[in-house]
Design an enzyme around this catalytic site. Sequence first.
Site, PDB file in Angstrom:
ATOM      1  N   GLU A   1      -1.238  -1.457  -4.799  1.00 53.38           N
ATOM      2  CA  GLU A   1      -2.487  -0.738  -5.040  1.00 53.38           C
ATOM      3  C   GLU A   1      -2.273   0.303  -6.132  1.00 53.38           C
ATOM      4  OE1 GLU A   1      -5.778   2.046  -2.764  1.00 53.38           O
ATOM      5  OE2 GLU A   1      -4.374   0.874  -1.562  1.00 53.38           O
TER       6      GLU A   1
ATOM      7  N   ASP B   1      -2.341   0.789   7.453  1.00 53.72           N
ATOM      8  CA  ASP B   1      -1.552   0.678   6.219  1.00 53.72           C
ATOM      9  C   ASP B   1      -1.077  -0.752   5.987  1.00 53.72           C
ATOM     10  OD1 ASP B   1      -1.400   3.537   5.261  1.00 53.72           O
ATOM     11  OD2 ASP B   1      -0.602   3.775   7.284  1.00 53.72           O
TER      12      ASP B   1
ATOM     13  N   ASP C   1       0.883  -1.168   0.000  1.00 55.87           N
ATOM     14  CA  ASP C   1       0.000   0.000   0.000  1.00 55.87           C
ATOM     15  C   ASP C   1       0.920   1.217   0.000  1.00 55.87           C
ATOM     16  OD1 ASP C   1      -2.294   1.656   0.282  1.00 55.87           O
ATOM     17  OD2 ASP C   1      -1.956   1.742   2.441  1.00 55.87           O
TER      18      ASP C   1
END
Length: 173
Positions: free
Chosen positions: A67, A139, A8
């Site tokens: 992502e 996260d 991420d």
Amino acid sequence: MAIILGVDPGSRITGYGVIKCVGRQQVYVGSGCIRTSSDELPLRLKQIFDGLSEIIRQYQPDEFAIERVFMAKNADSALKLGQARGAAIVAATAANLPVAEYSATQIKSAVVGTGRAQKTQVQHMIQQLLKLPSAPQADAADALGVAVCHYHTSQSLVALAGRANVRTYGRYK
């Protein structure tokens, strides 16, 4: 057995999550965050690259998923986020890892069942899916979600490929 590293990305905090896939089961291996200093952006990008390079050396993943970011609060944030993604992707390609990208909606759908899930819902489902004693930091949970999404997507593609040449009643199905 495949080991998947999910990421991420962020210019200040980059989450990472590692899962091992054994058959149809996903097993938690590790997760955490790379927190960059308040230095200039080029130094933060190097910290992301170096941090992920070390994680890749430590966990020896077979696959890398990240992502894909479509929007940010403002143009400057979007550019910095794109550069952080670039640093992460370069770390993966430098280690000869295949790179897969997923949107936030795809990740949330794979983990929670809806693309409009809240961060707390993702954290809760990651805790349940990977049988963790407590919910991971946001996260890190998002990064584990990326890895879980990649696992489910790749399993779906394998299943489709396996049926691609199956003939049923004179037609391909």
